[in-house]
Scaffold this motif. Structure first.
Motif, PDB file in Angstrom:
ATOM      1  N   ALA A 160       0.857  -1.188   0.000  1.00 50.13           N
ATOM      2  CA  ALA A 160       0.000   0.000   0.000  1.00 50.13           C
ATOM      3  C   ALA A 160       0.890   1.233   0.000  1.00 50.13           C
ATOM      4  CB  ALA A 160      -0.888   0.006   1.247  1.00 50.13           C
ATOM      5  N   THR A 161       0.347   2.330  -0.501  1.00 47.33           N
ATOM      6  CA  THR A 161       1.044   3.610  -0.389  1.00 47.33           C
ATOM      7  C   THR A 161       1.018   4.029   1.084  1.00 47.33           C
ATOM      8  OG1 THR A 161       0.471   4.244  -2.638  1.00 47.33           O
ATOM      9  CG2 THR A 161       0.881   6.040  -1.099  1.00 47.33           C
ATOM     10  N   LEU A 162       2.140   4.555   1.572  1.00 45.08           N
ATOM     11  CA  LEU A 162       2.243   4.952   2.981  1.00 45.08           C
ATOM     12  C   LEU A 162       2.073   6.462   3.115  1.00 45.08           C
ATOM     13  CD1 LEU A 162       5.439   2.860   3.833  1.00 45.08           C
ATOM     14  CD2 LEU A 162       3.050   2.151   4.061  1.00 45.08           C
ATOM     15  N   ILE A 163       1.400   6.884   4.162  1.00 46.52           N
ATOM     16  CA  ILE A 163       1.234   8.323   4.432  1.00 46.52           C
ATOM     17  C   ILE A 163       1.725   8.601   5.849  1.00 46.52           C
ATOM     18  CG2 ILE A 163      -0.366  10.261   4.503  1.00 46.52           C
ATOM     19  CD1 ILE A 163      -2.333   8.650   2.865  1.00 46.52           C
ATOM     20  N   LEU A 164       2.645   9.562   5.967  1.00 48.80           N
ATOM     21  CA  LEU A 164       3.201   9.885   7.282  1.00 48.80           C
ATOM     22  C   LEU A 164       3.178  11.393   7.505  1.00 48.80           C
ATOM     23  CD1 LEU A 164       5.357   7.741   5.724  1.00 48.80           C
ATOM     24  CD2 LEU A 164       6.303   7.746   7.983  1.00 48.80           C
ATOM     25  N   TYR A 165       2.983  11.804   8.745  1.00 53.15           N
ATOM     26  CA  TYR A 165       3.154  13.205   9.119  1.00 53.15           C
ATOM     27  C   TYR A 165       4.570  13.368   9.675  1.00 53.15           C
ATOM     28  CZ  TYR A 165      -1.907  14.060   8.764  1.00 53.15           C
ATOM     29  OH  TYR A 165      -3.195  14.210   8.315  1.00 53.15           O
ATOM     30  N   GLU A 166       5.192  14.497   9.384  1.00 57.46           N
ATOM     31  CA  GLU A 166       6.547  14.731   9.913  1.00 57.46           C
ATOM     32  C   GLU A 166       6.789  16.228  10.047  1.00 57.46           C
ATOM     33  OE1 GLU A 166       8.714  14.217  11.888  1.00 57.46           O
ATOM     34  OE2 GLU A 166       9.471  12.305  11.157  1.00 57.46           O
ATOM     35  N   SER A 167       7.786  16.580  10.885  1.00 61.37           N
ATOM     36  CA  SER A 167       8.131  18.000  11.046  1.00 61.37           C
ATOM     37  C   SER A 167       9.370  18.298  10.198  1.00 61.37           C
ATOM     38  CB  SER A 167       8.419  18.298  12.514  1.00 61.37           C
ATOM     39  OG  SER A 167       9.634  17.682  12.881  1.00 61.37           O
ATOM     40  N   GLY A 168       9.575  19.567   9.868  1.00 68.06           N
ATOM     41  CA  GLY A 168      10.700  19.979   9.032  1.00 68.06           C
ATOM     42  C   GLY A 168      12.056  19.525   9.560  1.00 68.06           C
ATOM     43  N   PRO A 169      12.352  19.796  10.848  1.00 68.62           N
ATOM     44  CA  PRO A 169      13.680  19.432  11.352  1.00 68.62           C
ATOM     45  C   PRO A 169      13.969  17.933  11.294  1.00 68.62           C
ATOM     46  CG  PRO A 169      12.582  20.964  12.844  1.00 68.62           C
ATOM     47  CD  PRO A 169      11.575  20.577  11.806  1.00 68.62           C
ATOM     48  N   ARG A 170      12.912  17.102  11.341  1.00 70.04           N
ATOM     49  CA  ARG A 170      13.138  15.637  11.340  1.00 70.04           C
ATOM     50  C   ARG A 170      13.002  15.026   9.955  1.00 70.04           C
ATOM     51  NH1 ARG A 170       9.361  14.683  16.257  1.00 70.04           N
ATOM     52  NH2 ARG A 170      10.747  15.250  17.944  1.00 70.04           N
ATOM     53  N   LEU A 171      12.620  15.817   8.977  1.00 73.03           N
ATOM     54  CA  LEU A 171      12.251  15.256   7.668  1.00 73.03           C
ATOM     55  C   LEU A 171      13.374  14.430   7.032  1.00 73.03           C
ATOM     56  CD1 LEU A 171      10.266  14.988   5.283  1.00 73.03           C
ATOM     57  CD2 LEU A 171      11.187  17.145   4.405  1.00 73.03           C
ATOM     58  N   ALA A 172      14.587  15.019   6.939  1.00 78.33           N
ATOM     59  CA  ALA A 172      15.673  14.340   6.220  1.00 78.33           C
ATOM     60  C   ALA A 172      16.012  13.009   6.890  1.00 78.33           C
ATOM     61  CB  ALA A 172      16.897  15.248   6.146  1.00 78.33           C
ATOM     62  N   ALA A 173      16.086  13.006   8.228  1.00 82.47           N
ATOM     63  CA  ALA A 173      16.429  11.767   8.945  1.00 82.47           C
ATOM     64  C   ALA A 173      15.363  10.697   8.693  1.00 82.47           C
ATOM     65  CB  ALA A 173      16.559  12.051  10.438  1.00 82.47           C
ATOM     66  N   THR A 174      14.105  11.099   8.700  1.00 92.44           N
ATOM     67  CA  THR A 174      13.031  10.118   8.481  1.00 92.44           C
ATOM     68  C   THR A 174      13.070   9.577   7.059  1.00 92.44           C
ATOM     69  OG1 THR A 174      11.661  11.066  10.199  1.00 92.44           O
ATOM     70  CG2 THR A 174      10.498   9.831   8.492  1.00 92.44           C
ATOM     71  N   LEU A 175      13.350  10.438   6.077  1.00 90.20           N
ATOM     72  CA  LEU A 175      13.448   9.964   4.687  1.00 90.20           C
ATOM     73  C   LEU A 175      14.601   8.961   4.563  1.00 90.20           C
ATOM     74  CD1 LEU A 175      12.886  13.402   2.897  1.00 90.20           C
ATOM     75  CD2 LEU A 175      11.326  11.438   2.821  1.00 90.20           C
ATOM     76  N   THR A 176      15.718   9.228   5.245  1.00 90.60           N
ATOM     77  CA  THR A 176      16.874   8.319   5.199  1.00 90.60           C
ATOM     78  C   THR A 176      16.516   6.972   5.825  1.00 90.60           C
ATOM     79  OG1 THR A 176      18.336  10.211   5.324  1.00 90.60           O
ATOM     80  CG2 THR A 176      19.309   8.080   5.884  1.00 90.60           C
ATOM     81  N   THR A 177      15.833   7.000   6.959  1.00 88.47           N
ATOM     82  CA  THR A 177      15.440   5.740   7.605  1.00 88.47           C
ATOM     83  C   THR A 177      14.458   4.976   6.719  1.00 88.47           C
ATOM     84  OG1 THR A 177      15.632   6.911   9.701  1.00 88.47           O
ATOM     85  CG2 THR A 177      14.613   4.746   9.784  1.00 88.47           C
ATOM     86  N   LEU A 178      13.523   5.686   6.110  1.00 84.98           N
ATOM     87  CA  LEU A 178      12.573   5.023   5.207  1.00 84.98           C
ATOM     88  C   LEU A 178      13.330   4.325   4.081  1.00 84.98           C
ATOM     89  CD1 LEU A 178       9.823   7.803   5.035  1.00 84.98           C
ATOM     90  CD2 LEU A 178       9.411   5.440   5.745  1.00 84.98           C
ATOM     91  N   GLN A 179      14.322   5.021   3.518  1.00 83.65           N
ATOM     92  CA  GLN A 179      15.080   4.424   2.413  1.00 83.65           C
ATOM     93  C   GLN A 179      15.863   3.197   2.879  1.00 83.65           C
ATOM     94  OE1 GLN A 179      18.363   6.633   0.829  1.00 83.65           O
ATOM     95  NE2 GLN A 179      18.913   4.859  -0.417  1.00 83.65           N
TER      96      GLN A 179
END
Ligand code: SAM
Length: 279
Positions: A160-179
């Protein structure tokens, strides 16, 4: 509903704009203007919305810190009065307070009416250009790296397509973990939807992570991640990283089972690989 007839008492769940005040529906405005009390996450935010539609209504703060204490009296009022629930923005109950209020209202025999409207998760999904037929809303992931990675491992094999809420300061780290966990899937970052600086950038997770690590964005953000596909099957090093992480917490068999669940790869193959890694 006849606009001149009195509103029946009960609980009204009222969605409000996520930026553009023009998105408040006429029905939402009507119910807010006739509510006996508006249960609001932050009464200062809701006062601005009420001012926008030219009304003043009594407000009762209802947020994570006082919800348990004020819920019984709000439920009691619903027998004879119109109680409207709003959050600061968007649809109440979606990463916002309210579900226990609805649960207890229903248990008390109160009529619950929803007034649907804006929701950042759905708005972002409509912008991203990624599949919409099946989606999984994850809300905010835990901020701590380990708990965040574990939460992603848990749903990695979901088609399924995933939908997440995130804040600006944490965005890059979360994208890296997702990858790291999901492989380099196609994804989108939707920012400031319906506001002046609205943007939606669609690209592989690695590119989005690099882009936002360089320039952490301001404003409100939704991340959308495409479902797993052939092209995004986890790479060798990603599988090994998942196994190594699991092996720090679990015996070999369970580690292989966890990664099999996350990746859809055969457990037997992962067991041999985990044994090799351990050796
Ligand atoms: N109940 C709300 C809804 O229906 O969307 C969500 C509330 S949650 C506490 C707030 C988060 O929603 C923000 O941190 C952001 O991730 C997302 N969000 C809200 N408004 C947004 C907007 N205009 N653009 C992008 N994301 C938004």
């Amino acid at each position: 509903m006849n606009a001149s007839a009195p509103l029946p008492p009960g609980l009204y769940i009222v969605a409000t704009p996520i930026g553009n005040l023009g998105d408040l529906s006429p029905r939402a405005a009507d119910i807010l203007s006739r509510a006996d009390v508006v249960a609001a996450e932050d009464s200062r935010v809701t006062a601005k919305l009420l001012h926008h539609i030219g009304v003043k209504r009594p407000m009762q703060p209802y947020h994570d810190h006082n919800a348990d204490a004020v819920r019984p009296s709000l439920i009691a009022r619903m027998a004879a009065e119109v109680v409207a629930l709003v959050s600061d923005a968007g649809t109440p109950l979606i990463s916002d307070p309210g579900y226990k209020l609805v649960r207890d209202a229903r248990a008390a025999g109160v009529t619950v009416t929803t007034v649907p409207g804006p929701c950042a998760a759905v708005a972002a999904l409509t912008l991203a250009g990624l599949p919409t037929d099946r989606f999984l809303f994850l809300g905010f992931l835990p901020p701590k790296e380990k708990a965040k990675a574990d939460a992603i491992v848990e749903i990695a094999a979901v088609r399924a397509t995933l939908i997440l809420y995130e804040s600006g300061p944490r965005l890059a780290a979360t994208l890296t973990t997702l990858q790291g966990v999901l492989g380099d899937r196609e994804a989108a970052v939707a920012r400031e939807i319906t506001k002046r600086f609205e943007e939606c950038v669609t690209a592989p997770l690695s590119q989005l992570a690099a882009r936002y690590a360089e320039a952490p964005p301001k404003g409100e953000i939704v991340i959308i991640v495409a479902p797993p596909g052939e092209e995004s099957a986890p790479k060798e090093q990603d599988i090994n990283a998942l196994l190594q992480d699991a092996l720090t917490r679990l015996p070999v068999g369970q580690a292989a089972a966890e990664v099999a669940k996350a990746t859809g790869l055969p457990r037997k193959e992962l067991y041999s690989r985990a044994m090799a890694l351990k050796a």
